[in-house]
Design an enzyme around this catalytic site. Structure first.
Site, PDB file in Angstrom:
ATOM      1  N   ALA A 113       0.813  -1.220   0.000  1.00  0.00           N
ATOM      2  CA  ALA A 113       0.000   0.000   0.000  1.00  0.00           C
ATOM      3  C   ALA A 113       0.852   1.278   0.000  1.00  0.00           C
ATOM      4  O   ALA A 113       0.424   2.308  -0.525  1.00  0.00           O
ATOM      5  CB  ALA A 113      -0.927  -0.015   1.205  1.00  0.00           C
ATOM      6  N   HIS A 140      -3.835  -9.819  -4.130  1.00  0.00           N
ATOM      7  CA  HIS A 140      -5.053  -9.507  -3.364  1.00  0.00           C
ATOM      8  C   HIS A 140      -6.195  -9.089  -4.281  1.00  0.00           C
ATOM      9  O   HIS A 140      -7.159  -8.476  -3.833  1.00  0.00           O
ATOM     10  CB  HIS A 140      -4.770  -8.429  -2.314  1.00  0.00           C
ATOM     11  CG  HIS A 140      -3.886  -8.919  -1.199  1.00  0.00           C
ATOM     12  ND1 HIS A 140      -3.302  -8.092  -0.272  1.00  0.00           N
ATOM     13  CD2 HIS A 140      -3.489 -10.181  -0.867  1.00  0.00           C
ATOM     14  CE1 HIS A 140      -2.577  -8.820   0.583  1.00  0.00           C
ATOM     15  NE2 HIS A 140      -2.674 -10.083   0.231  1.00  0.00           N
TER      16      HIS A 140
HETATM   17  P1  NAD Z   1       0.762  -1.521   5.184  1.00  0.00           P
HETATM   18  O1  NAD Z   1      -0.290  -0.507   5.382  1.00  0.00           O
HETATM   19  O2  NAD Z   1       0.882  -2.628   6.143  1.00  0.00           O
HETATM   20  O3  NAD Z   1       2.199  -0.864   5.029  1.00  0.00           O
HETATM   21  C1  NAD Z   1       2.482   0.127   4.129  1.00  0.00           C
HETATM   22  C2  NAD Z   1       3.906   0.597   4.384  1.00  0.00           C
HETATM   23  O4  NAD Z   1       4.182   1.607   3.440  1.00  0.00           O
HETATM   24  C3  NAD Z   1       4.136   1.166   5.778  1.00  0.00           C
HETATM   25  O5  NAD Z   1       5.154   0.440   6.415  1.00  0.00           O
HETATM   26  C4  NAD Z   1       4.564   2.624   5.509  1.00  0.00           C
HETATM   27  O6  NAD Z   1       5.653   3.019   6.317  1.00  0.00           O
HETATM   28  C5  NAD Z   1       4.971   2.594   4.069  1.00  0.00           C
HETATM   29  N1  NAD Z   1       4.741   3.840   3.347  1.00  0.00           N
HETATM   30  C6  NAD Z   1       3.640   4.628   3.354  1.00  0.00           C
HETATM   31  N2  NAD Z   1       3.796   5.667   2.517  1.00  0.00           N
HETATM   32  C7  NAD Z   1       5.036   5.543   1.976  1.00  0.00           C
HETATM   33  C8  NAD Z   1       5.791   6.311   1.039  1.00  0.00           C
HETATM   34  N3  NAD Z   1       5.310   7.430   0.502  1.00  0.00           N
HETATM   35  N4  NAD Z   1       7.036   5.890   0.712  1.00  0.00           N
HETATM   36  C9  NAD Z   1       7.558   4.760   1.261  1.00  0.00           C
HETATM   37  N5  NAD Z   1       6.883   3.995   2.139  1.00  0.00           N
HETATM   38  C10 NAD Z   1       5.631   4.377   2.498  1.00  0.00           C
HETATM   39  O7  NAD Z   1       0.534  -2.032   3.727  1.00  0.00           O
HETATM   40  P2  NAD Z   1       0.787  -3.430   3.168  1.00  0.00           P
HETATM   41  O8  NAD Z   1       1.983  -4.065   3.787  1.00  0.00           O
HETATM   42  O9  NAD Z   1       0.734  -3.306   1.722  1.00  0.00           O
HETATM   43  O10 NAD Z   1      -0.487  -4.258   3.674  1.00  0.00           O
HETATM   44  C11 NAD Z   1      -1.788  -3.755   3.753  1.00  0.00           C
HETATM   45  C12 NAD Z   1      -2.779  -4.522   2.925  1.00  0.00           C
HETATM   46  O11 NAD Z   1      -3.823  -3.638   2.588  1.00  0.00           O
HETATM   47  C13 NAD Z   1      -2.227  -4.948   1.637  1.00  0.00           C
HETATM   48  O12 NAD Z   1      -2.313  -6.306   1.657  1.00  0.00           O
HETATM   49  C14 NAD Z   1      -3.108  -4.355   0.548  1.00  0.00           C
HETATM   50  O13 NAD Z   1      -3.797  -5.393  -0.111  1.00  0.00           O
HETATM   51  C15 NAD Z   1      -4.152  -3.591   1.231  1.00  0.00           C
HETATM   52  N6  NAD Z   1      -4.263  -2.184   0.818  1.00  0.00           N
HETATM   53  C16 NAD Z   1      -4.173  -1.835  -0.495  1.00  0.00           C
HETATM   54  C17 NAD Z   1      -4.252  -0.497  -0.872  1.00  0.00           C
HETATM   55  C18 NAD Z   1      -4.128  -0.162  -2.331  1.00  0.00           C
HETATM   56  O14 NAD Z   1      -4.543  -0.945  -3.166  1.00  0.00           O
HETATM   57  N7  NAD Z   1      -3.536   0.988  -2.651  1.00  0.00           N
HETATM   58  C19 NAD Z   1      -4.418   0.484   0.102  1.00  0.00           C
HETATM   59  C20 NAD Z   1      -4.528   0.098   1.441  1.00  0.00           C
HETATM   60  C21 NAD Z   1      -4.438  -1.244   1.797  1.00  0.00           C
END
Ligand code: NAD
Length: 254
Positions: free
Chosen positions: A24, A119
Site C-alpha cells: 500500500a 489480493h
Molecule cells: P501496510 O499498510 O501494512 O504498510 C504500508 C507501508 O508503506 C508502511 O510500512 C509505511 O511506512 C509505508 N509507506 C507509506 N507511505 C510511503 C511512502 N510514501 N514511501 C515509502 N513507504 C511508504 O501495507 P501493506 O503491507 O501493503 O499491507 C496492507 C494490505 O492492505 C495490503 O495487503 C493491501 O492489499 C491492502 N491495501 C491496499 C491499498 C491499495 O490498493 N492501494 C491500500 C490500502 C491497503
C-alpha cells in the site's frame, strides 16, 4: 543516500532476475492511504470488519457502504513516480515481474505489463451464485442508482468485487506464480510494504532462502531490514526519481 541509490542501481544492473514486491505504501503518494501508518491509516477511518468475507456474506451492504468512497478514490487515482519507475525497469528488461498486494490497478495504469495482483483488483466483480463477470463501471453505476448491494442481472444474487477479503484465500494461481518468481529471483525490490500481512510476507522469506539479495524502500522499518543489502526509509517518489536518474547516468542503459 547517493551511495545507497548507486548500490541499488548496481544491484539491478548485475541481477539476472529481479522481482518487485509492492504494498500500500507505493500508492500513498497517489493519494490512497495505506492501512497501518499511525494517524493516516485506513483502519482509523474504516472498520476492518467490513472487509472480511464473513461480514460480506452476512451483510454485503456494509462493504459497499464503507467502500463506496474508497473504491471511487482508488479508481480515480493516478500512478506516481514509483509505479512509473517499475514500468520503466520492465521496459528496459531490468525487471521480470511486479508482485503487488494492492488492489488499485496503478501498476497497469503506469504501463507495467507483467503484474501479479495477489489480493485481486477492482476492475471487475463476480456474481456470487452464477459467476457472471461485471466491469467495475457497471457495478458503480448500479450503486449510483441506489442498488445496494449491487445484484446480478440474471440471478439477482450479490456481486462481489474481485478483491481478496479477510478470511478469503489468495487466488491460488496468482499466488503460486508469485511464489515461483520469489524463489527464482536473485534480487527482490520491496517497495512500500510493512511486510507483516501474511501470506504475502512469506515471499521475501522464500526469496532469501533461495539466496536472493534484497532492497527495501519503505518509510518505516520492517522485520526484514537486517537481511537487506540496502534499506531506504524515505518517501518512495523521491527515491524512485533518484534511481531512474542514476540509471540514466549509466550510458549503456539509456
Ligand atoms: P501496510 O499498510 O501494512 O504498510 C504500508 C507501508 O508503506 C508502511 O510500512 C509505511 O511506512 C509505508 N509507506 C507509506 N507511505 C510511503 C511512502 N510514501 N514511501 C515509502 N513507504 C511508504 O501495507 P501493506 O503491507 O501493503 O499491507 C496492507 C494490505 O492492505 C495490503 O495487503 C493491501 O492489499 C491492502 N491495501 C491496499 C491499498 C491499495 O490498493 N492501494 C491500500 C490500502 C491497503
Amino acid at each position: 543516500m547517493d551511495e545507497k541509490i548507486r548500490k541499488i542501481v548496481d544491484l539491478i544492473l548485475s541481477s539476472k532476475y529481479t522481482v518487485a514486491l509492492t504494498g500500500a505504501g507505493i500508492s500513498t503518494e497517489s493519494g490512497i492511504p495505506n492501512f497501518r501508518t499511525p494517524g493516516k491509516g485506513l483502519w482509523e477511518k474504516l472498520p476492518p470488519a467490513a472487509f472480511s468475507t464473513w461480514a460480506f456474506k452476512t451483510n454485503p451492504k456494509t462493504l459497499y457502504e464503507h467502500g463506496l468512497v474508497m473504491f471511487g478514490d482508488l479508481l480515480a487515482a493516478k500512478p506516481n513516480p514509483a509505479h512509473r519507475m517499475l514500468a520503466i525497469l520492465e521496459e528496459k528488461e531490468l525487471l521480470k515481474v511486479v508482485i503487488t498486494q494492492n488492489i488499485d490497478g496503478l501498476h497497469h495504469k503506469a504501463g507495467s505489463k507483467k503484474v501479479f495482483e495477489i489480493h485481486g483488483h477492482l476492475r471487475t466483480g463476480t456474481c456470487m451464485k452464477c459467476g457472471k463477470k461485471y466491469k467495475m463501471e457497471e457495478i458503480m453505476e448500479k450503486l449510483k442508482e441506489g442498488e445496494l448491494p449491487p445484484r446480478c442481472d440474471d440471478c439477482k444474487k450479490v456481486i462481489k468485487p474481485d478483491i481478496v477479503l479477510f478470511g478469503d484465500s489468495l487466488p491460488p494461481e496468482e499466488y503460486g506464480k508469485s511464489l515461483d518468481a520469489a524463489k527464482k529471483c536473485d534480487l527482490m525490490l520491496v517497495l512500500g510494504s510493512s511486510l507483516v500481512v501474511a501470506p504475502a510476507s512469506g515471499l521475501p522469506a522464500a526469496a532469501l532462502r533461495e539466496g536472493a539479495k534484497m532492497v527495501i524502500m519503505n518509510k518505516m522499518a520492517t522485520g526484514y531490514d537486517r537481511e537487506a543489502e540496502v534499506v531506504i526509509h524515505k518517501p518512495l517518489g523521491k527515491t524512485a526519481e533518484a534511481v531512474l536518474k542514476e540509471l540514466e547516468s549509466r550510458p549503456q542503459n539509456i
